[in-house]
Design a protein around this motif. Structure first.
Motif, short mmCIF file in Angstrom:
data_model
loop_
_atom_site.label_atom_id
_atom_site.label_comp_id
_atom_site.label_asym_id
_atom_site.label_seq_id
_atom_site.Cartn_x
_atom_site.Cartn_y
_atom_site.Cartn_z
N ALA A 145 34.21 27.06 54.12
CA ALA A 145 33.81 25.92 53.27
C ALA A 145 33.40 26.36 51.86
O ALA A 145 32.38 25.92 51.34
CB ALA A 145 32.69 25.12 53.94
N CYS A 146 34.22 27.23 51.27
CA CYS A 146 33.93 27.70 49.91
C CYS A 146 34.76 26.88 48.93
O CYS A 146 35.97 27.07 48.81
CB CYS A 146 34.24 29.18 49.76
SG CYS A 146 33.49 30.20 51.07
N GLU A 147 34.10 25.97 48.25
CA GLU A 147 34.82 25.03 47.39
C GLU A 147 35.32 25.70 46.11
O GLU A 147 36.35 25.32 45.57
CB GLU A 147 33.92 23.83 47.05
CG GLU A 147 34.30 23.01 45.83
CD GLU A 147 35.63 22.27 45.95
OE1 GLU A 147 36.31 22.38 46.98
OE2 GLU A 147 36.00 21.60 44.98
N LYS A 148 34.62 26.72 45.64
CA LYS A 148 35.04 27.30 44.37
C LYS A 148 35.10 28.81 44.49
O LYS A 148 34.20 29.43 45.06
CB LYS A 148 34.07 26.88 43.25
CG LYS A 148 34.50 27.26 41.85
CD LYS A 148 35.64 26.42 41.30
CE LYS A 148 36.31 27.02 40.07
NZ LYS A 148 35.56 26.82 38.83
N ILE A 149 36.19 29.40 43.96
CA ILE A 149 36.33 30.85 43.96
C ILE A 149 36.61 31.29 42.53
O ILE A 149 37.37 30.64 41.80
CB ILE A 149 37.44 31.32 44.93
CG1 ILE A 149 38.77 30.60 44.67
CG2 ILE A 149 37.02 31.11 46.37
CD1 ILE A 149 39.87 30.96 45.64
N VAL A 150 35.97 32.37 42.13
CA VAL A 150 36.15 32.88 40.76
C VAL A 150 36.37 34.40 40.85
O VAL A 150 35.60 35.10 41.50
CB VAL A 150 34.91 32.59 39.88
CG1 VAL A 150 35.09 33.17 38.49
CG2 VAL A 150 34.64 31.09 39.80
N ILE A 151 37.42 34.87 40.20
CA ILE A 151 37.72 36.31 40.20
C ILE A 151 36.99 36.97 39.03
O ILE A 151 37.02 36.46 37.91
CB ILE A 151 39.24 36.55 40.03
CG1 ILE A 151 40.03 35.93 41.19
CG2 ILE A 151 39.56 38.04 39.90
CD1 ILE A 151 41.53 35.89 40.95
N HIS A 152 36.35 38.11 39.31
CA HIS A 152 35.83 38.94 38.22
C HIS A 152 36.95 39.92 37.90
O HIS A 152 37.18 40.90 38.63
CB HIS A 152 34.55 39.66 38.65
CG HIS A 152 34.00 40.54 37.59
ND1 HIS A 152 34.10 41.92 37.63
CD2 HIS A 152 33.40 40.25 36.41
CE1 HIS A 152 33.56 42.43 36.53
NE2 HIS A 152 33.13 41.43 35.78
N GLN A 153 37.67 39.65 36.82
CA GLN A 153 38.94 40.35 36.56
C GLN A 153 38.81 41.88 36.45
O GLN A 153 39.62 42.61 37.04
CB GLN A 153 39.62 39.76 35.32
CG GLN A 153 41.08 40.11 35.20
CD GLN A 153 41.89 39.64 36.41
OE1 GLN A 153 41.76 38.50 36.85
NE2 GLN A 153 42.68 40.52 36.99
N PRO A 154 37.81 42.41 35.73
CA PRO A 154 37.77 43.86 35.58
C PRO A 154 37.67 44.61 36.92
O PRO A 154 38.23 45.69 37.06
CB PRO A 154 36.50 44.10 34.74
CG PRO A 154 36.30 42.82 34.00
CD PRO A 154 36.79 41.74 34.91
N THR A 155 36.99 44.03 37.91
CA THR A 155 36.81 44.73 39.20
C THR A 155 37.69 44.17 40.31
O THR A 155 37.85 44.81 41.35
CB THR A 155 35.35 44.61 39.68
OG1 THR A 155 35.04 43.21 39.76
CG2 THR A 155 34.39 45.30 38.74
N GLY A 156 38.20 42.96 40.15
CA GLY A 156 38.95 42.32 41.22
C GLY A 156 38.07 41.69 42.27
O GLY A 156 38.54 41.16 43.29
N LEU A 157 36.75 41.71 42.05
CA LEU A 157 35.78 41.13 42.98
C LEU A 157 35.88 39.60 42.94
O LEU A 157 36.04 39.01 41.88
CB LEU A 157 34.38 41.56 42.53
CG LEU A 157 33.27 41.71 43.55
CD1 LEU A 157 33.65 42.70 44.64
CD2 LEU A 157 31.99 42.18 42.84
N LEU A 158 35.76 38.99 44.12
CA LEU A 158 35.83 37.53 44.20
C LEU A 158 34.43 36.96 44.42
O LEU A 158 33.69 37.46 45.28
CB LEU A 158 36.74 37.13 45.36
CG LEU A 158 37.14 35.67 45.47
CD1 LEU A 158 38.01 35.27 44.29
CD2 LEU A 158 37.88 35.41 46.78
N TYR A 159 34.06 35.93 43.67
CA TYR A 159 32.80 35.22 43.88
C TYR A 159 33.12 33.88 44.53
O TYR A 159 34.05 33.20 44.11
CB TYR A 159 32.06 35.02 42.55
CG TYR A 159 31.41 36.32 42.08
CD1 TYR A 159 32.17 37.30 41.47
CD2 TYR A 159 30.06 36.57 42.31
CE1 TYR A 159 31.61 38.51 41.08
CE2 TYR A 159 29.48 37.77 41.92
CZ TYR A 159 30.25 38.73 41.31
OH TYR A 159 29.70 39.93 40.94
#
Ligand SMILES: *[C@@H]1O[C@H](CO)[C@@H](O)[C@H](O)[C@H]1NC(C)=O
Length: 392
Positions: free
Chosen positions: A53-67
């Protein structure tokens, strides 16, 4: 029956038929009526049911980490103000922000500090923005759909939504609360984009200033094409205002590297292109038309725009949101400024379906983001049972 009555009846039937053909049917067709699902790029995918149930996902581009901004599927059924679900008793008290590292598959629930509001956190839209003073520091902007204050019924008065600003470090495990922003203009917030100083943000009000009412609760505004939604702007030193009004169904919002704002209008399969003015108002400069509703938007490293394409919005909102264990088809749409030959023939934007699935690989997708440097497509959804990561 007297002839006059028959004539009136015939007129009423004709008018209703015209209303159906001209205003109701196009909305139903865009929403998925009769659409055939064609699988696209759904063969090389992995699911992570630990994140739901994660409505929003945001990529941190320099590391490839997903929030990710996540809840529980059951909570979404009862408490999703944007989809007219306002049973505060069923609202989760365990919503969280997580990171997912695709290279190690490690999931981290961020520990919230300095936020002891008894009113809790009920997440929806989110933005994660590197700080202008240190790229190691990230501001996390969240829509928080709080239940109304004690004694008030959410069914009658709606949610008491606010925007929360948190701070974290890249790859860090803590989320430190910076501030809560409340204002009458923050009425039906859906998604937002934040400034790199932690002090200002633009956000969509998906039902304008109407927290309740039959027009919004029965989607009459959508069928009658009422342009009642807007984008608001807040700055902690200047307060909040409406940046642009009279939009249709404003929902996901993002900003291109060139500075243009994009606002998805799902009920009509449209995306608005807007320009920011020096006084923080926005002006619509163009509209992109798609064959389906598009929800949250994300811009990849090459400048292409990605959005969750709702294959069957009627099934998604009526059946999957009611019972999230019922799979609902998903798609991801990519659009780009067309620099090819066809632009000379009036095709300004190239729109492509980059992922489509009947719901078995990715169910209930409302957020899609693509890491173009690492070839990873991330899919999640408001009430979705898992994070899905695909190689294209
Ligand atoms: C509201 O949510 C609670 C808790 O999940 C549930 O028991 C109750 O039946 C729900 N009420 C309605 C009207 O759906």
């Amino acid at each position: 029956m007297p002839r006059a009555l028959l004539t009136s009846l015939a007129v009423v039937v004709a008018v209703l038929g015209a209303v159906f053909q001209l205003s109701i049917k196009p909305v139903l067709v865009t929403a998925g009526l009769g659409r055939v699902i064609v699988p696209v790029n759904n063969e090389r995918c992995t699911g992570y049911p630990e994140l739901q149930a994660c409505e929003k996902i945001v990529i941190h581009q320099p590391t490839g980490l997903l929030y990710l901004a996540c809840s529980t599927p059951a909570s979404r059924t009862h408490w999703t103000p944007a989809a007219h679900r306002r049973n505060a008793t069923g609202m989760s008290t365990a919503d969280y922000i997580a990171t997912f590292d695709p290279s190690t598959h490690k999931i981290t629930h961020l520990r919230i500090t300095g936020f002891d509001s008894p009113r809790g956190l009920s997440v929806h839209g989110m933005d994660v923005v590197p700080s202008s003073s240190s790229s190691d520091v990230l501001f996390v902007y969240l829509v928080n759909h709080r239940a109304p204050r004690d004694g008030l019924q959410a069914k009658k008065v709606g949610a008491d939504s606010a925007i929360e600003v948190f701070k974290t470090t890249v790859g860090g495990k803590e989320l430190a609360h910076v501030r809560t922003v409340e204002d009458p203009v923050i009425a039906t917030p859906n998604d937002l984009i934040g400034a790199p100083d932690g002090k200002g943000f633009y956000f969509t009000n998906d039902h304008g200033l109407a927290k309740t009412g039959i027009f919004r609760d029965y989607n009459i505004d959508a069928f009658l094409k009422c342009a009642t939604t807007n984008v608001g702007y807040c700055h902690v030193d200047e307060g909040c205002k409406i940046a642009v009004s009279h939009l249709l169904g404003a929902n996901g919002i993002t900003r291109t590297s060139g500075g243009a704002f994009l606002v998805a209008a799902p009920p009509f399969g449209q995306v608005y292109v807007l320009d920011e003015q020096s006084d923080h108002s926005l002006v619509v400069t163009d509209t992109i038309y798609l064959d389906r509703p598009i929800d949250n938007l994300a811009v990849d490293h090459t400048g292409n725009v990605w959005g969750a394409g709702l294959v069957n919005a009627l099934h998604l909102t009526g059946i999957h949101f009611e019972n999230p264990s019922i799979a609902s088809p998903s798609s991801a749409i990519r659009f780009s400024l067309n620099d090819g030959q066809s632009k000379f023939f009036g095709e300004k934007y190239r729109v492509e379906t980059m992922f489509e699935d009947d719901g078995n690989v990715a169910s209930g997708t409302t957020s899609a983001a693509y890491d173009s440097e690492r070839n990873r497509l991330f899919l999640h959804g408001l009430a979705a049972p898992q994070l899905t990561v695909c190689e294209l």
